[in-house]
Design a protein around this motif. Structure first.
Motif, short mmCIF file in Angstrom:
data_model
loop_
_atom_site.label_atom_id
_atom_site.label_comp_id
_atom_site.label_asym_id
_atom_site.label_seq_id
_atom_site.Cartn_x
_atom_site.Cartn_y
_atom_site.Cartn_z
N LEU A 51 0.83 -1.21 0.00
CA LEU A 51 0.00 0.00 0.00
C LEU A 51 0.86 1.25 0.00
CD1 LEU A 51 -2.73 -1.13 2.57
CD2 LEU A 51 -3.00 -0.91 0.08
N GLY A 52 1.97 1.21 0.75
CA GLY A 52 2.87 2.35 0.80
C GLY A 52 3.51 2.65 -0.55
N ALA A 53 3.86 1.58 -1.26
CA ALA A 53 4.45 1.78 -2.59
C ALA A 53 3.46 2.46 -3.53
CB ALA A 53 4.88 0.42 -3.16
N LEU A 54 2.18 2.24 -3.28
CA LEU A 54 1.13 2.84 -4.12
C LEU A 54 0.75 4.24 -3.66
CD1 LEU A 54 -1.13 -0.32 -4.45
CD2 LEU A 54 0.25 0.70 -6.27
N GLY A 55 1.34 4.68 -2.54
CA GLY A 55 1.01 6.01 -2.03
C GLY A 55 -0.11 6.00 -1.01
N GLY A 56 -0.38 4.85 -0.40
CA GLY A 56 -1.41 4.73 0.64
C GLY A 56 -2.77 4.42 0.06
N GLU A 84 -4.38 -6.39 -5.33
CA GLU A 84 -5.37 -6.06 -6.37
C GLU A 84 -5.31 -4.57 -6.70
OE1 GLU A 84 -8.40 -9.68 -5.14
OE2 GLU A 84 -9.10 -7.60 -4.93
N ARG A 85 -5.10 -3.75 -5.67
CA ARG A 85 -4.91 -2.32 -5.92
C ARG A 85 -3.68 -2.09 -6.79
NH1 ARG A 85 -6.58 2.12 -2.37
NH2 ARG A 85 -8.55 1.49 -1.46
N ALA A 86 -2.60 -2.81 -6.46
CA ALA A 86 -1.37 -2.68 -7.25
C ALA A 86 -1.62 -3.09 -8.70
CB ALA A 86 -0.26 -3.53 -6.63
N GLY A 87 -2.35 -4.19 -8.85
CA GLY A 87 -2.65 -4.68 -10.20
C GLY A 87 -3.46 -3.68 -11.01
N ARG A 92 3.01 -5.14 -10.42
CA ARG A 92 3.13 -6.45 -9.77
C ARG A 92 4.33 -6.37 -8.83
NH1 ARG A 92 7.55 -9.05 -11.80
NH2 ARG A 92 8.31 -8.31 -13.81
N VAL A 93 4.47 -7.38 -7.96
CA VAL A 93 5.60 -7.39 -7.03
C VAL A 93 6.87 -7.83 -7.76
CG1 VAL A 93 6.55 -8.49 -4.96
CG2 VAL A 93 4.15 -7.79 -5.01
N GLY A 94 7.91 -7.00 -7.67
CA GLY A 94 9.21 -7.36 -8.23
C GLY A 94 9.99 -8.21 -7.24
N ASN A 95 10.11 -7.71 -6.02
CA ASN A 95 10.69 -8.52 -4.95
C ASN A 95 10.24 -7.99 -3.60
OD1 ASN A 95 12.72 -6.28 -5.17
ND2 ASN A 95 13.66 -7.41 -3.47
N ALA A 96 10.38 -8.83 -2.59
CA ALA A 96 9.99 -8.47 -1.23
C ALA A 96 11.04 -8.96 -0.27
CB ALA A 96 8.63 -9.08 -0.88
N ASP A 97 11.37 -8.13 0.70
CA ASP A 97 12.37 -8.47 1.70
C ASP A 97 11.76 -8.19 3.07
OD1 ASP A 97 14.69 -9.07 3.04
OD2 ASP A 97 15.76 -7.25 2.45
N ALA A 98 11.79 -9.20 3.94
CA ALA A 98 11.10 -9.05 5.23
C ALA A 98 11.96 -9.58 6.37
CB ALA A 98 9.77 -9.79 5.20
N THR A 99 11.75 -9.00 7.55
CA THR A 99 12.41 -9.48 8.77
C THR A 99 11.35 -9.64 9.85
OG1 THR A 99 14.41 -8.23 8.19
CG2 THR A 99 14.23 -9.04 10.46
N LEU A 155 9.13 -4.00 -3.58
CA LEU A 155 9.32 -3.22 -4.81
C LEU A 155 8.23 -3.63 -5.80
CD1 LEU A 155 11.31 -1.20 -6.23
CD2 LEU A 155 12.20 -3.20 -7.42
N LEU A 156 7.48 -2.64 -6.28
CA LEU A 156 6.48 -2.89 -7.31
C LEU A 156 7.04 -2.48 -8.66
CD1 LEU A 156 3.20 -1.52 -5.63
CD2 LEU A 156 4.06 -3.87 -5.67
N VAL A 157 6.85 -3.36 -9.64
CA VAL A 157 7.33 -3.07 -11.00
C VAL A 157 6.15 -3.15 -11.97
CG1 VAL A 157 9.66 -3.93 -10.51
CG2 VAL A 157 7.93 -5.51 -11.40
N GLU A 158 6.37 -2.60 -13.15
CA GLU A 158 5.30 -2.57 -14.15
C GLU A 158 4.88 -3.99 -14.50
OE1 GLU A 158 6.35 -0.16 -17.45
OE2 GLU A 158 4.41 -0.46 -18.48
N ARG A 159 3.60 -4.24 -14.54
CA ARG A 159 3.08 -5.58 -14.78
C ARG A 159 3.54 -6.16 -16.11
NH1 ARG A 159 -1.92 -7.62 -12.23
NH2 ARG A 159 -2.73 -8.42 -14.17
N SER A 160 3.50 -5.34 -17.14
CA SER A 160 3.81 -5.84 -18.47
C SER A 160 5.29 -5.72 -18.81
CB SER A 160 2.99 -5.10 -19.52
OG SER A 160 3.21 -3.71 -19.38
N GLY A 161 6.08 -5.07 -17.91
CA GLY A 161 7.48 -4.81 -18.21
C GLY A 161 8.36 -6.01 -17.91
N ASN A 162 9.63 -5.86 -18.17
CA ASN A 162 10.59 -6.92 -17.91
C ASN A 162 11.41 -6.66 -16.65
OD1 ASN A 162 9.93 -8.33 -20.31
ND2 ASN A 162 11.13 -6.84 -21.46
N ALA A 163 11.07 -5.58 -15.94
CA ALA A 163 11.85 -5.20 -14.76
C ALA A 163 11.71 -6.24 -13.67
CB ALA A 163 11.41 -3.84 -14.24
#
Ligand code: MG
Length: 163
Positions: A51-56, A84-87, A92-99, A155-163
């Protein structure tokens, strides 16, 4: 579209109980998280990171703990709603790092199980998900075994991109 990064943090008090949910995986122990929902601090931190990556808005605004429909709710549904909001925004999610911060029990092999489940929930490869565990070194609410906490960066990346 530029990638977008978000950070999330959560903490729940612990009480005697029949097990602790972390990343959608039940950790067998004599503890449970005190919560209105199912108390999965890791999924809550990840949801806020998306949600934060999307600006709340944040998870508390979307799913208020005064809403009876959220009582005991599966936190995977919160994360799904954020994804779903991100979509809808084209990400889409590029990667996630959690502790996870927890004094006892040691997560050990459960970390890998959590990682696999998070990759499934986030819709990305396991190699794009990291789950780390830290204790509180015996001090503070985590160290004294009174709380479980989690931090996540997504990290959210463009759904259709190659990132
Ligand atoms: Mg929470």
């Amino acid at each position: 579209m530029q990638p977008r990064i978000g950070v999330g943090h959560d903490l729940h008090r612990l009480e005697p109980g029949a097990g602790l949910l972390l990343g959608g995986v039940k950790i067998e122990c004599g503890l449970r998280a005190v919560a209105h929902s199912d108390g999965d601090a890791l999924l809550h931190a990840l949801t806020d990171a998306v949600l934060g990556a999307l600006g709340g808005p944040d998870i508390g605004e979307l799913f208020p703990d005064r809403d009876e429909s959220n009582r005991g709710r599966d936190s995977a549904e919160f994360l799904q709603a954020a994804l779903e909001r991100a979509g809808r925004a084209g990400y889409r999610v590029g990667n996630a790092d959690a502790t996870v911060f927890l004094e006892q029990p040691k997560l050990g092999g459960a970390k890998e199980e959590i990682r696999v489940n998070l990759a499934r929930l986030l819709g990305c490869e396991k190699e794009c998900v990291s789950v780390k565990a830290k204790t509180g070194e015996g001090v503070g609410p985590v160290g004294e075994g009174k709380a479980v906490a989690a931090q996540a960066v997504v990290l959210l990346v463009e759904r259709s991109g190659n990132a």
